[in-house]
Structure formats: structure tokens, C-alpha cells
Write a protein that holds these residues in place. Structure first.
Motif, mmCIF file in Angstrom:
data_model
loop_
_atom_site.group_PDB
_atom_site.id
_atom_site.type_symbol
_atom_site.label_atom_id
_atom_site.label_comp_id
_atom_site.label_asym_id
_atom_site.label_seq_id
_atom_site.Cartn_x
_atom_site.Cartn_y
_atom_site.Cartn_z
ATOM 1 N N ALA A 48 8.077 12.978 12.204
ATOM 2 C CA ALA A 48 8.314 11.651 11.625
ATOM 3 C C ALA A 48 9.777 11.497 11.225
ATOM 4 O O ALA A 48 10.487 12.487 10.976
ATOM 5 N N ARG A 116 6.339 9.412 14.669
ATOM 6 C CA ARG A 116 6.304 8.293 13.709
ATOM 7 C C ARG A 116 7.739 7.819 13.458
ATOM 8 O O ARG A 116 8.573 8.607 13.008
ATOM 9 N N SER A 118 10.280 4.221 12.119
ATOM 10 C CA SER A 118 10.178 2.934 11.429
ATOM 11 C C SER A 118 11.088 1.941 12.138
ATOM 12 O O SER A 118 12.064 2.336 12.776
ATOM 13 N N MET A 154 3.907 5.888 16.441
ATOM 14 C CA MET A 154 3.320 5.203 15.276
ATOM 15 C C MET A 154 4.475 4.452 14.619
ATOM 16 O O MET A 154 5.535 5.042 14.378
ATOM 17 N N THR A 156 6.182 2.270 11.508
ATOM 18 C CA THR A 156 6.133 1.858 10.095
ATOM 19 C C THR A 156 6.982 0.600 9.936
ATOM 20 O O THR A 156 8.127 0.556 10.394
ATOM 21 N N CYS A 200 1.809 1.394 10.475
ATOM 22 C CA CYS A 200 1.809 1.577 9.018
ATOM 23 C C CYS A 200 2.502 0.349 8.436
ATOM 24 O O CYS A 200 3.601 -0.013 8.884
ATOM 25 N N ASN A 203 5.544 2.073 3.531
ATOM 26 C CA ASN A 203 5.638 3.487 3.192
ATOM 27 C C ASN A 203 5.782 3.674 1.689
ATOM 28 O O ASN A 203 6.737 3.170 1.083
ATOM 29 N N GLY A 352 -2.457 6.553 5.686
ATOM 30 C CA GLY A 352 -1.391 7.502 5.993
ATOM 31 C C GLY A 352 -1.129 8.294 4.725
ATOM 32 O O GLY A 352 -0.828 7.723 3.683
ATOM 33 N N THR A 422 0.975 11.566 7.491
ATOM 34 C CA THR A 422 2.126 10.891 8.087
ATOM 35 C C THR A 422 3.459 11.554 7.727
ATOM 36 O O THR A 422 4.481 11.245 8.327
ATOM 37 N N TYR A 459 2.078 14.657 11.161
ATOM 38 C CA TYR A 459 3.465 14.370 11.551
ATOM 39 C C TYR A 459 4.389 15.149 10.619
ATOM 40 O O TYR A 459 4.437 14.863 9.426
#
Ligand code: BGC
Length: 514
Positions: A48, A116, A118, A154, A156, A200, A203, A352, A422, A459
Motif C-alpha cells: 500500500a 492499494r 490513493s 484498490m 482510496t 476505500c 482513510n 479496511g 489495508t 497490504y
């Protein structure tokens, strides 16, 4: 009403008295041959990161963090502190924005099938209502390359950063601003939905609000502003539910899996930690100490210097947020801030779970009075974060405690949703305990899965060293070490363990398929 609240407090107070993290007999546990889910089972084995941390203010532009970094100092709880502990700016960080094709190869080399990331709101919508098509295409291309390499992404939607124009409107302190976040999420979802299944929303609401509105270490740098903190927390949970509903009604919404990311942060009292080492009832190991409270441990529960912060923080970080996800109600002592969203428990397809360790609160009045602190590193604070005697402290405010991952999974499972881990990883500048961390935490994960908990992915945080917010570049979470001068990446020795485990699992998967 008053009595309802009072009994709520008393019940949770006594529950907190009994919270225990077990202590396993590591000497008799084989962490070399772990029984973990193979790729064949569809389990996500990943790494991640978040955009601002790997691409920095240089690429992320006009966002709340970039502007915050540029301030030299800020008022904290007790005095004025440098905004970034090391005085650094994030700059272009690992230059992931440009180097991502190479970094995807690193993810592949580790043997991961999941990643993962963002998306950065301030790049995608630099001005209110104006979306940057090139930025959206950048993410399409990044994800296309991942998918081509057999890596599922994935996404975010909010990882601590948002555009400055949103912050200037009051950010999440104003409920009227939720519409902007929802609009951004819809835009991203419409663009990426064909390539991405796992989403997601936000966070870590707890740490975001604590650092920004209580501790003053994150933007907007408010200190002990409890009312505002509760307002923001409420608004973010509301925003999560609204985003969930909005995305679900879009084409592709039904197939998408959407969830919030929660950092579960167990807080314990140090003195009460002695003598309360338990083994889980069906754990393969024997309890180290007897399974009843020693008198000392019980008496230590009355140490209010440890108890009050431990209780308060547990409530702030865990109980109220998890309570809301479970029941749809968030209590508040502040008039007008109670939140009731009856369908909130349905607004998550998964949870998550970001999990690092528990925090152990230790008090040392004797040490401070005598000028001879028991733990040399706490600079004469009366109360400070520590770890238990048998544990190893990390480079941050917590010890290596894999057992607590099992407990965290147990707690989160009470929400009745599938779980993805996560984030989980070790801040270890000297690479001294990274391998131990990987093997033991994965052992704890394997125990949880063996015991029937519905965990669907893991992750590791993080693929590579990156900008650790207010700590600058001083904390090294990377499986890959980054030379920020040359942008070279090198797999750390301790990180080989993750690669080795994933490769074994991949072999097992192909064996299963044959
Ligand atoms: C955050 C990350 C951070 C990590 C390590 C998590 O709380 O989501 O952004 O880098 O912890 O401290």
C-alpha cells in the motif's frame, strides 16, 4: 437521558478494565512455514501507499498538506513545534507520479497480486468544479499497467489530503461541503469503475481528526478543539455514508466493493500489563503467565495517570467510530453533534483495517521526581507511550506486538463484514526487526484465518520509504529502501521474507490448480 449516558460510561469503563491482548510463546511457534491463503483462493496479497506520501507536494499541488508543510512551526499541546519534525518538505518524494511504471515492476517482483493506492483530489480537481482530464487518464494508465501485470488495484478516495479550496471552505468541518467530496468521488468512480473493484472511501477518520484538531500536528493544526474535532468526525462519517450510497447507484456500483478504512488502535496501561499475559483459549500455545489477573495487575488498573488517557483515547479512536459503524449512532455530549444514520451499518461492503500495534501508556512519576527515568527515551514526561517488558519498541510510539493483530481482527469482525488488512508494516530504519515483524504478523493473520475470521487481503505498508507526514522522511516503512537523491530503490534484507512467503504461496496456488 443522563442516566442512559452514565450507565453507558460505566459499562464501557468496566469493559475497558478487562481488555486483554494475549502473549504468545514465540519460541515454540514456527514462523518459517506459515499456512496462509494462496493466490488461488483469491486472497489479495499486496502493498500500500498514498499519493501525497510518494509523489509529494511537488506533484500534489495546492492541497492542505502542501500548504501546511510550508509553515515552519505550529503550536502543539505543550509548546511550539516544527511543522515537520525534520524540517523537510515532501518535495517530489519518491517521484511515484513519474516513476510508477518502474514501481509497478517492483510490486510484481515481490510477487504481489494487489496494490492499494490513493487518488489525489487536488490534482484531479485543482479548482472547484474543474476536473483535469489528463490527471484522470494518468490513473487510468497506472491501473491499466497494474492489471496487465496481474495486479489488482484498490483505490482510496481520501487519504489525509484534499484541495486547499476545499479546506478554505472549512473542509469536513462544514456539513455543507460533503457535496464536493461526493461529486469528486463520483467523477473518479465513473472514470475508473471498469478497472477497479475495491474502493476505500476515507482513510482513518480517527487519526486524521486527532492529529488535525486535538494534537495540532496535521493541518489545520487545531489544538484541543474538541467541539470542532467532533464536528469533523461526524461529518466524515456522514460523508462516507453519502459516498457509499452515491457510488452504489451509479453503473458498476452494484459490483463494486466499497468500504471505509479504520485504524484500530488498542490502548493499554503499562503497569496493568504485567501479570495479565493471556493466551487465546484455542491458541496453539500455552499461556506464559497464569490466566487470572494478578493482584498487582488489578491494583495497577487504578493508576489513573495511565487509565484516563488509555480510556479516553480508546473511546476516541475506536469505540465511538466502531459503535457508529455497528449501530448507526454516534453519541455526543456536545449538543447537536449526535449522529443517527440508521442505514450506516449497511454502508460498508468490507472494512479496511489499518493495524500496526497497540499503544501502551506508561506513567513514571518516580523516574521524573528522581530525575532517573525508568525508560531512558521518554524525556521526563510523566506519561508516555511505551511497550511491555518482553516487547521490542519500534522506531515509533509502539512495540512489535503481533498478537494484537489477532485481537484487532476479532474486534473488527464484530461489525460482520469481510476484512481487508489495508495497512500493516514496521517503521525500522536499521532493518533490525522487519523480518521478525513480517513473519510474526503473518502468523497472527494465519491464526485468525484458521479460526474462521473472514479476512480477504493483506497490504503491507509500504512498498517503499516515503513521506511520513509530520515525521518527514525519518521513518522507514519501505520494503524497498529509497535513496531520495537518486531515486534508486533497493529491496531491504528484512523485506526478502515477504517476497519469499509470497513466492511460496504462488507455488502452492499453481499446485492447487493442477
Ligand atoms: C497512515 C499512513 C501512515 C502510516 C504509518 C497510517 O496511519 O494511513 O499514511 O504512513 O500510518 O504511520
Amino acid at each position: 437521558m443522563f442516566f442512559k449516558k452514565l450507565s453507558f460510561l460505566i459499562i464501557s469503563f468496566s469493559l475497558a478494565l478487562q481488555a486483554v491482548v494475549p502473549q504468545w510463546h514465540w519460541d515454540s511457534i514456527d514462523t518459517q512455514n506459515l499456512e496462509l491463503p494462496t493466490f488461488f483462493t483469491g486472497f489479495k496479497w499486496g502493498v500500500a501507499l498514498s499519493e501525497h506520501q510518494v509523489s509529494g507536494g511537488f506533484w500534489c499541488g495546492d492541497n492542505n498538506w502542501n500548504n501546511w508543510e510550508c509553515k515552519k512551526s505550529h503550536k502543539g499541546l505543550f509548546s511550539t513545534y516544527p511543522t515537520i519534525e525534520t524540517g523537510e518538505l515532501s518535495g517530489c518524494a519518491c517521484n511515484f507520479w513519474e516513476l510508477y511504471p518502474e514501481d509497478i515492476k517492483l510490486v510484481k517482483e515481490l510477487g504481489c497480486n494487489a496494490f492499494r493506492i490513493s487518488v489525489e483530489w487536488s490534482i484531479i480537481e485543482p479548482y472547484e468544479g474543474q476536473f483535469d482530464q489528463a490527471a484522470l487518464e494518468h490513473y487510468q494508465e497506472l491501473i491499466r499497467q497494474c492489471n496487465e501485470a496481474g495486479i489488482e488495484v484498490m483505490v482510496t478516495l481520501h487519504h489525509f489530503t484534499h484541495p486547499q479550496w476545499f479546506e478554505d471552505k472549512g473542509g469536513f468541518a462544514d456539513e455543507a461541503n460533503i457535496q464536493y467530496f461526493v461529486r469528486f468521488c463520483k467523477k473518479v468512480f465513473k472514470t475508473l469503475r471498469k478497472q477497479v473493484k475495491l474502493w476505500c472511501t476515507i482513510n482513518e477518520v480517527g487519526p486524521f481528526v486527532f492529529q488535525g484538531y486535538i494534537n495540532g500536528a496535521f493541518p489545520p493544526g487545531k489544538v484541543l478543539n474538541i467541539v470542532l474535532a467532533m464536528k469533523v468526525m461526524r461529518c466524515m462519517m456522514l460523508a462516507h455514508c453519502e459516498v457509499y450510497r452515491a457510488l452504489k447507484t451509479l453503473p458498476g456500483g452494484y459490483e463494486a466493493q466499497i468500504g471505509i478504512v479504520h485504524q484500530y488502535l488498542p490502548i493499554e496501561m503499562h503497569n496493568a500489563g504485567y501479570g495479565r499475559a493471556y493466551a487465546l483459549p484455542d491458541a496453539p500455545t500455552k499461556p506464559i503467565v497464569s490466566d487470572i489477573y494478578s493482584l498487582y495487575a488489578f491494583a495497577a488498573q487504578l493508576n489513573f495517570l495511565e487509565r484516563l488517557p488509555a480510556y479516553g483515547m480508546s473511546f476516541f479512536f475506536n469505540d465511538q467510530l466502531l459503535g457508529f459503524l455497528k449501530t448507526g449512532t454516534m453519541f455526543s455530549w456536545i449538543p447537536g453533534l449526535r449522529l443517527d444514520i440508521p442505514d450506516a451499518p449497511e454502508c460498508n461492503d468490507f472494512i479496511g483495517l489499518n493495524f500496526y500495534s497497540r499503544v501502551v501508556i506508561k506513567s513514571d512519576i518516580y523516574g521524573v521526581l528522581t530525575g532517573n527515568p525508568a525508560a531512558g527515551n521518554h524525556k521526563k514526561d510523566i506519561v508516555f507511550p511505551s511497550c511491555l517488558v518482553h516487547e521490542r519498541m519500534t522506531d515509533m510510539e509502539y512495540g512489535v506486538c503481533p498478537e494484537s493483530l489477532y485481537c484487532a481482527i476479532q474486534e473488527i469482525a464484530k461489525l460482520g463484514k469481510p476484512i481487508y488488512i489495508t495497512e500493516n508494516g514496521a517503521p525500522d530504519g536499521q532493518d533490525e526487526y522487519r523480518e521478525l515483524w513480517i513473519r510474526r504478523y503473518l502468523y497472527a493473520l494465519s491464526e485468525a484465518i484458521r479460526d474462521g475470521y473472514d479476512v480477504r487481503g493483506y497490504y503491507y505498508w509500504s512498498l517503499m520509504d516515503n513521506f511520513e507526514w509530520d515525521r518527514g522522511y525519518s521513518k522507514k516503512f519501505g520494503l524497498y529502501e529509497v535513496d531520495f537523491g537518486t531515486q534508486e530503490r533497493r529491496l531491504r534484507d528484512g523485506a526478502q521474507a515477504y517476497r519469499e512467503i509470497l513466492q511460496k504461496l504462488a507455488c502452492n496456488s499453481s499446485a492447487v490448480m493442477q
